[in-house]
Design a protein around this motif. Sequence first.
Motif, PDB file in Angstrom:
ATOM      1  N   UNK A  96       0.832  -1.209   0.000  1.00 19.20           N
ATOM      2  CA  UNK A  96       0.000   0.000   0.000  1.00 19.20           C
ATOM      3  C   UNK A  96       0.864   1.256   0.000  1.00 19.20           C
ATOM      4  N   UNK A  97       1.855   1.295   0.860  1.00 19.35           N
ATOM      5  CA  UNK A  97       2.758   2.448   0.922  1.00 19.35           C
ATOM      6  C   UNK A  97       3.550   2.583  -0.382  1.00 19.35           C
ATOM      7  N   UNK A  98       4.133   1.482  -0.832  1.00 21.90           N
ATOM      8  CA  UNK A  98       4.981   1.510  -2.023  1.00 21.90           C
ATOM      9  C   UNK A  98       4.193   1.856  -3.285  1.00 21.90           C
ATOM     10  N   UNK A  99       2.939   1.441  -3.349  1.00 22.08           N
ATOM     11  CA  UNK A  99       2.099   1.765  -4.506  1.00 22.08           C
ATOM     12  C   UNK A  99       1.898   3.277  -4.612  1.00 22.08           C
ATOM     13  N   UNK A 100       1.655   3.918  -3.482  1.00 14.57           N
ATOM     14  CA  UNK A 100       1.498   5.378  -3.478  1.00 14.57           C
ATOM     15  C   UNK A 100       2.785   6.056  -3.946  1.00 14.57           C
ATOM     16  N   UNK A 101       3.914   5.574  -3.445  1.00 14.91           N
ATOM     17  CA  UNK A 101       5.201   6.151  -3.842  1.00 14.91           C
ATOM     18  C   UNK A 101       5.468   5.912  -5.333  1.00 14.91           C
ATOM     19  N   UNK A 102       5.135   4.731  -5.815  1.00 13.24           N
ATOM     20  CA  UNK A 102       5.348   4.412  -7.229  1.00 13.24           C
ATOM     21  C   UNK A 102       4.506   5.313  -8.127  1.00 13.24           C
ATOM     22  N   UNK A 103       3.281   5.581  -7.713  1.00 17.78           N
ATOM     23  CA  UNK A 103       2.411   6.456  -8.508  1.00 17.78           C
ATOM     24  C   UNK A 103       2.937   7.892  -8.518  1.00 17.78           C
ATOM     25  N   UNK A 104       3.433   8.349  -7.376  1.00 20.88           N
ATOM     26  CA  UNK A 104       4.012   9.696  -7.318  1.00 20.88           C
ATOM     27  C   UNK A 104       5.254   9.771  -8.202  1.00 20.88           C
ATOM     28  N   UNK A 105       6.113   8.760  -8.106  1.00 23.07           N
ATOM     29  CA  UNK A 105       7.309   8.746  -8.948  1.00 23.07           C
ATOM     30  C   UNK A 105       6.949   8.684 -10.428  1.00 23.07           C
ATOM     31  N   UNK A 106       5.923   7.927 -10.771  1.00 19.65           N
ATOM     32  CA  UNK A 106       5.488   7.817 -12.164  1.00 19.65           C
ATOM     33  C   UNK A 106       5.007   9.172 -12.683  1.00 19.65           C
ATOM     34  N   UNK A 107       4.361   9.925 -11.816  1.00 20.29           N
ATOM     35  CA  UNK A 107       3.892  11.262 -12.194  1.00 20.29           C
ATOM     36  C   UNK A 107       5.082  12.197 -12.441  1.00 20.29           C
ATOM     37  N   UNK A 108       6.097  12.080 -11.592  1.00 17.33           N
ATOM     38  CA  UNK A 108       7.272  12.950 -11.712  1.00 17.33           C
ATOM     39  C   UNK A 108       8.207  12.524 -12.841  1.00 17.33           C
ATOM     40  N   UNK A 109       8.319  11.212 -13.043  1.00  8.69           N
ATOM     41  CA  UNK A 109       9.241  10.667 -14.048  1.00  8.69           C
ATOM     42  C   UNK A 109       8.533   9.541 -14.816  1.00  8.69           C
ATOM     43  N   UNK A 110       7.711   9.911 -15.780  1.00 13.38           N
ATOM     44  CA  UNK A 110       6.863   8.929 -16.473  1.00 13.38           C
ATOM     45  C   UNK A 110       7.610   7.809 -17.188  1.00 13.38           C
ATOM     46  N   UNK A 111       8.854   8.024 -17.558  1.00 12.24           N
ATOM     47  CA  UNK A 111       9.588   7.006 -18.319  1.00 12.24           C
ATOM     48  C   UNK A 111      10.292   5.976 -17.435  1.00 12.24           C
ATOM     49  N   UNK A 112      10.143   6.075 -16.130  1.00 12.68           N
ATOM     50  CA  UNK A 112      10.797   5.132 -15.221  1.00 12.68           C
ATOM     51  C   UNK A 112       9.741   4.355 -14.447  1.00 12.68           C
ATOM     52  N   UNK A 113       9.886   3.036 -14.454  1.00 15.00           N
ATOM     53  CA  UNK A 113       8.947   2.172 -13.750  1.00 15.00           C
ATOM     54  C   UNK A 113       9.518   1.713 -12.421  1.00 15.00           C
ATOM     55  N   UNK A 114       8.626   1.388 -11.504  1.00 15.03           N
ATOM     56  CA  UNK A 114       9.023   0.798 -10.231  1.00 15.03           C
ATOM     57  C   UNK A 114       8.825  -0.702 -10.333  1.00 15.03           C
ATOM     58  N   UNK A 115       9.864  -1.448  -9.998  1.00 21.07           N
ATOM     59  CA  UNK A 115       9.811  -2.910 -10.013  1.00 21.07           C
ATOM     60  C   UNK A 115       9.779  -3.395  -8.567  1.00 21.07           C
ATOM     61  N   UNK A 116       8.761  -4.174  -8.244  1.00 19.06           N
ATOM     62  CA  UNK A 116       8.616  -4.701  -6.895  1.00 19.06           C
ATOM     63  C   UNK A 116       9.136  -6.128  -6.833  1.00 19.06           C
ATOM     64  N   UNK A 117       9.904  -6.400  -5.792  1.00 17.08           N
ATOM     65  CA  UNK A 117      10.423  -7.743  -5.551  1.00 17.08           C
ATOM     66  C   UNK A 117       9.944  -8.202  -4.183  1.00 17.08           C
ATOM     67  N   UNK A 118       9.377  -9.390  -4.152  1.00 16.45           N
ATOM     68  CA  UNK A 118       8.921  -9.965  -2.886  1.00 16.45           C
ATOM     69  C   UNK A 118      10.118 -10.551  -2.151  1.00 16.45           C
ATOM     70  N   UNK A 119      10.203 -10.254  -0.876  1.00 18.34           N
ATOM     71  CA  UNK A 119      11.273 -10.860  -0.088  1.00 18.34           C
ATOM     72  C   UNK A 119      10.905 -12.305   0.226  1.00 18.34           C
ATOM     73  N   UNK A 120      11.916 -13.123   0.433  1.00 18.77           N
ATOM     74  CA  UNK A 120      11.662 -14.495   0.862  1.00 18.77           C
ATOM     75  C   UNK A 120      10.945 -14.457   2.207  1.00 18.77           C
TER      76      UNK A 120
END
Length: 161
Positions: A96-120
């Motif tokens: 939930x937290x990271x999704x909000x941050x990813x959307x904000x970053x996408x707005x600021x820098x549309x050409x860069x994606x956030x890749x999420x990795x699940x921890x073991x």
Amino acid sequence: MKLAVYPGSFDPVTNGHIDILEKSSKIFDEIIVAVIHNVTKKALFSLDERVKLIEESTRHLNNVRVDAFSGLLANYLADKQACAIIRGLRTVTDFEYEMHMAMMNKKLIPNIDTMFFMSDSQYTFISSSAVKEAALLGGDVGSLVPAVVKAGLEEKMLNDG
């Protein structure tokens, strides 16, 4: 070349962070662990100490380097010509937290994606805050952090505790 940035305060770096780096280093040509001075958090380790601890902890990952930065992540990413932001997820709460941050970053820098990795699963409960608290209270955090970080925490406890 596919360059990704893994930003965070990493105070201290944990085995969970290393797990995310090991996974993401198989996908990207190069990863910069971007250690930020977070003004909202009181750091146990200085910025230089955190950089050194991460460098020591990631020596086995040839395509990972460590850098310190301040300011807006979007500006740092543009300067480094990164194609992605790496973020680790432990739980739904993280998402939930990271999704909000990813959307904000996408707005600021549309050409860069956030890749999420699940921890073991063995790392889902580990956080830098919990590690610091356990160490400050005399707990053995050796299974939660790289050996160099454990030594650094022990030194901090002797000198500051």
